[in-house]
Motif scaffolding. Structure first.
Motif, PDB file in Angstrom:
ATOM      1  N   ARG A   1     -25.107  -6.263   6.369  1.00  0.00           N
ATOM      2  CA  ARG A   1     -25.066  -6.242   4.910  1.00  0.00           C
ATOM      3  C   ARG A   1     -25.979  -7.286   4.294  1.00  0.00           C
ATOM      4  O   ARG A   1     -26.632  -7.038   3.273  1.00  0.00           O
ATOM      5  CB  ARG A   1     -23.628  -6.458   4.442  1.00  0.00           C
ATOM      6  CG  ARG A   1     -22.740  -5.241   4.664  1.00  0.00           C
ATOM      7  CD  ARG A   1     -21.318  -5.502   4.251  1.00  0.00           C
ATOM      8  NE  ARG A   1     -20.523  -4.279   4.318  1.00  0.00           N
ATOM      9  CZ  ARG A   1     -19.204  -4.235   4.200  1.00  0.00           C
ATOM     10  NH1 ARG A   1     -18.530  -5.365   3.998  1.00  0.00           N
ATOM     11  NH2 ARG A   1     -18.567  -3.079   4.263  1.00  0.00           N
ATOM     12  N   GLY A   2     -26.054  -8.449   4.921  1.00  0.00           N
ATOM     13  CA  GLY A   2     -26.915  -9.496   4.377  1.00  0.00           C
ATOM     14  C   GLY A   2     -28.392  -9.148   4.443  1.00  0.00           C
ATOM     15  O   GLY A   2     -29.146  -9.394   3.499  1.00  0.00           O
ATOM     16  N   VAL A   3     -28.834  -8.533   5.558  1.00  0.00           N
ATOM     17  CA  VAL A   3     -30.261  -8.200   5.710  1.00  0.00           C
ATOM     18  C   VAL A   3     -30.622  -6.965   4.898  1.00  0.00           C
ATOM     19  O   VAL A   3     -31.635  -6.945   4.185  1.00  0.00           O
ATOM     20  CB  VAL A   3     -30.594  -8.003   7.198  1.00  0.00           C
ATOM     21  CG1 VAL A   3     -32.022  -7.488   7.355  1.00  0.00           C
ATOM     22  CG2 VAL A   3     -30.418  -9.293   7.964  1.00  0.00           C
TER      23      VAL A   3
ATOM     24  N   ARG B   1     -30.320  -8.921  14.274  1.00  0.00           N
ATOM     25  CA  ARG B   1     -29.985  -9.536  15.571  1.00  0.00           C
ATOM     26  C   ARG B   1     -30.041 -11.051  15.488  1.00  0.00           C
ATOM     27  O   ARG B   1     -29.120 -11.752  15.968  1.00  0.00           O
ATOM     28  CB  ARG B   1     -30.964  -9.020  16.618  1.00  0.00           C
ATOM     29  CG  ARG B   1     -30.761  -9.593  18.013  1.00  0.00           C
ATOM     30  CD  ARG B   1     -32.020  -9.448  18.823  1.00  0.00           C
ATOM     31  NE  ARG B   1     -33.135 -10.178  18.188  1.00  0.00           N
ATOM     32  CZ  ARG B   1     -34.409 -10.014  18.539  1.00  0.00           C
ATOM     33  NH1 ARG B   1     -34.737  -9.124  19.469  1.00  0.00           N
ATOM     34  NH2 ARG B   1     -35.358 -10.717  17.944  1.00  0.00           N
ATOM     35  N   ASP B   2     -31.103 -11.589  14.898  1.00  0.00           N
ATOM     36  CA  ASP B   2     -31.223 -13.041  14.807  1.00  0.00           C
ATOM     37  C   ASP B   2     -30.119 -13.642  13.949  1.00  0.00           C
ATOM     38  O   ASP B   2     -29.569 -14.714  14.273  1.00  0.00           O
ATOM     39  CB  ASP B   2     -32.599 -13.407  14.230  1.00  0.00           C
ATOM     40  CG  ASP B   2     -33.737 -12.965  15.135  1.00  0.00           C
ATOM     41  OD1 ASP B   2     -33.480 -12.736  16.333  1.00  0.00           O
ATOM     42  OD2 ASP B   2     -34.878 -12.823  14.635  1.00  0.00           O
ATOM     43  N   GLU B   3     -29.762 -12.973  12.861  1.00  0.00           N
ATOM     44  CA  GLU B   3     -28.698 -13.472  11.994  1.00  0.00           C
ATOM     45  C   GLU B   3     -27.360 -13.462  12.719  1.00  0.00           C
ATOM     46  O   GLU B   3     -26.599 -14.444  12.665  1.00  0.00           O
ATOM     47  CB  GLU B   3     -28.625 -12.604  10.734  1.00  0.00           C
ATOM     48  CG  GLU B   3     -27.593 -13.041   9.718  1.00  0.00           C
ATOM     49  CD  GLU B   3     -27.983 -14.318   9.001  1.00  0.00           C
ATOM     50  OE1 GLU B   3     -27.088 -14.940   8.408  1.00  0.00           O
ATOM     51  OE2 GLU B   3     -29.179 -14.682   9.040  1.00  0.00           O
ATOM     52  N   ALA B   4     -27.058 -12.375  13.406  1.00  0.00           N
ATOM     53  CA  ALA B   4     -25.792 -12.309  14.142  1.00  0.00           C
ATOM     54  C   ALA B   4     -25.782 -13.275  15.325  1.00  0.00           C
ATOM     55  O   ALA B   4     -24.737 -13.854  15.665  1.00  0.00           O
ATOM     56  CB  ALA B   4     -25.558 -10.875  14.627  1.00  0.00           C
ATOM     57  N   ARG B   5     -26.916 -13.492  15.964  1.00  0.00           N
ATOM     58  CA  ARG B   5     -26.981 -14.417  17.095  1.00  0.00           C
ATOM     59  C   ARG B   5     -26.700 -15.849  16.651  1.00  0.00           C
ATOM     60  O   ARG B   5     -25.992 -16.604  17.340  1.00  0.00           O
ATOM     61  CB  ARG B   5     -28.344 -14.316  17.759  1.00  0.00           C
ATOM     62  CG  ARG B   5     -28.524 -15.191  18.975  1.00  0.00           C
ATOM     63  CD  ARG B   5     -29.924 -15.038  19.538  1.00  0.00           C
ATOM     64  NE  ARG B   5     -30.147 -13.690  20.068  1.00  0.00           N
ATOM     65  CZ  ARG B   5     -31.327 -13.270  20.535  1.00  0.00           C
ATOM     66  NH1 ARG B   5     -32.381 -14.090  20.517  1.00  0.00           N
ATOM     67  NH2 ARG B   5     -31.453 -12.053  21.007  1.00  0.00           N
ATOM     68  N   SER B   6     -27.248 -16.241  15.504  1.00  0.00           N
ATOM     69  CA  SER B   6     -27.009 -17.605  15.020  1.00  0.00           C
ATOM     70  C   SER B   6     -25.557 -17.823  14.609  1.00  0.00           C
ATOM     71  O   SER B   6     -25.038 -18.943  14.720  1.00  0.00           O
ATOM     72  CB  SER B   6     -27.942 -17.899  13.841  1.00  0.00           C
ATOM     73  OG  SER B   6     -27.661 -17.019  12.752  1.00  0.00           O
ATOM     74  N   ASN B   7     -24.886 -16.779  14.145  1.00  0.00           N
ATOM     75  CA  ASN B   7     -23.503 -16.930  13.706  1.00  0.00           C
ATOM     76  C   ASN B   7     -22.500 -16.819  14.845  1.00  0.00           C
ATOM     77  O   ASN B   7     -21.320 -17.146  14.646  1.00  0.00           O
ATOM     78  CB  ASN B   7     -23.161 -15.872  12.650  1.00  0.00           C
ATOM     79  CG  ASN B   7     -23.952 -16.062  11.367  1.00  0.00           C
ATOM     80  OD1 ASN B   7     -24.362 -17.181  11.028  1.00  0.00           O
ATOM     81  ND2 ASN B   7     -24.188 -14.971  10.647  1.00  0.00           N
ATOM     82  N   SER B   8     -22.942 -16.330  16.010  1.00  0.00           N
ATOM     83  CA  SER B   8     -22.026 -16.162  17.136  1.00  0.00           C
ATOM     84  C   SER B   8     -22.293 -17.165  18.256  1.00  0.00           C
ATOM     85  O   SER B   8     -21.825 -16.959  19.382  1.00  0.00           O
ATOM     86  CB  SER B   8     -22.141 -14.743  17.697  1.00  0.00           C
ATOM     87  OG  SER B   8     -23.468 -14.497  18.167  1.00  0.00           O
TER      88      SER B   8
END
Length: 346
Positions: free
Chosen positions: A129-131, A153-160
């Motif tokens: 949703r953010g991207v 992918r990069d956004e989810a990787r940084s948050n996990s």
């Protein structure tokens, strides 16, 4: 001595059983597809990621194994609102694996991979949703969405990062309009196609009207021209007829009067109820009582051979103006010719 040997034998068998049980509880095998944690009273004391045979303290240490392969996480369909406020329904699929078993154990506890998937799905959905909320819907619906999926992918990787896992890839499997918007879009497309069809029909009717008007004008022109030339031909024929009558009258006026009287008799006396009232000695019946030989009066000056019609100016040969061919179910194909200068015209 024999009793002593029997006693030792009897004690050796339980000892061997105890030793086998202790050895079995002290050994564990790590598969090449797994990662293992050795827990002592709930605390991690060893990490085994290399496949093979390993040791632990029996009855004290506990071994927890996790799948070390790449795992998949399909997300449920979610609605997103791109930059142009056009709602879309998106399905995604994430691929991930455990990279730090110790941190993974601390983050998810005893529930393992199931708890990790429950915590990972909201992270992936928030990244989607953010991207997608920063780009127009045309970019989301296009075929080239690699850059958008890499950003997700990069956004989810940084948050996990605190889960001890690594998100390898995120793919958008389906991107479509909501059901109500999809119906409205189909209706708009049908209306647009109907309007284009109506425009094509209108243009075809207009072209047909132009063709009919041109054909009608051609028919009127050809009919008028044919009528004009037929009148010319008829006038010239009448002139030739009158010239023949004049020649005949010049050669023998009495014979000419005789033939004209016979023609008058034929026209007047035809029909079954013809009635005439006149005097018996009327001139109308003069040729019924005698043949008129007594009144014959040949011309004193001989009339030259031929007739006046032959001395008329001979018209130019007709020139065909246009030839048309048609076919009829009763007759074979025929050709009509309209003459530019009909026979007998000057």
């Amino acid at each position: 001595m024999a009793a002593r040997k029997n006693l030792l034998t009897a004690l050796a068998l339980p000892a061997l059983v105890v030793v086998a049980v202790l050895a079995g509880s002290a050994l564990f095998i790590v598969d090449e597809r797994e990662k293992a944690l050795v827990l002592r009273l709930g605390r991690v004391v060893d990490v085994q990621e290399t496949p093979g045979l390993n040791f632990k303290l029996p009855f004290i240490d506990n071994v927890v194994k996790y799948d070390g392969r790449i795992l998949g996480l399909p997300t449920s369909p979610l609605e997103v609102t791109p930059l142009d406020d056009r709602r879309l329904v998106v399905d995604a699929f994430a691929r991930w694996r455990i990279t730090d078993p110790v941190r993974f154990r601390q983050a998810v506890g005893v529930q393992g991979i199931q708890a990790a998937e429950m915590r990972l799905e909201p992270i992936v959905i928030d990244a989607i949703r953010g991207v997608l909320g920063t780009v127009p819907s045309t970019s989301v619906l296009s075929d080239d969405r690699t850059s958008l999926m890499n950003q997700i992918r990069d956004e989810a990787r940084s948050n996990s990062g605190g889960l001890g896992i690594e998100i390898i890839d995120v793919r958008l499997t389906r991107t479509d309009l909501p059901e109500q918007n999809l119906n409205a879009t189909y209706a708009r497309m049908r209306a647009e196609r109907a309007r284009e069809a109506a425009d094509e029909v209108a243009r075809g009717n207009e072209a047909a009207q132009r063709v009919r008007a041109a054909a009608d004008r051609t028919v009127v022109e050809l009919t008028s021209e044919a009528g004009r030339r037929s009148e010319i031909v008829r006038g010239e024929a009448d002139a030739q007829r009158n010239a023949i009558y004049a020649d005949a009258y010049g050669r023998d006026p009495e014979f000419f009067a005789f033939t004209r009287s016979l023609t008058s008799y034929q026209r007047a006396l035809q029909g079954s109820n013809s009635s005439m009232v006149m005097q018996p000695d009327s001139e109308f019946f003069s040729y019924l009582s005698s043949d008129g030989a007594a009144n014959a009066n040949p011309a004193s000056t001989p009339v030259p051979p031929g007739n006046s019609a032959e001395r008329l100016v001979c018209p130019a040969p007709p020139r065909p103006l246009r030839a048309r061919t048609w076919s009829s179910p009763r007759w074979s194909t025929a050709t009509a010719t309209v003459w530019a200068n009909p026979p007998g015209s000057s």
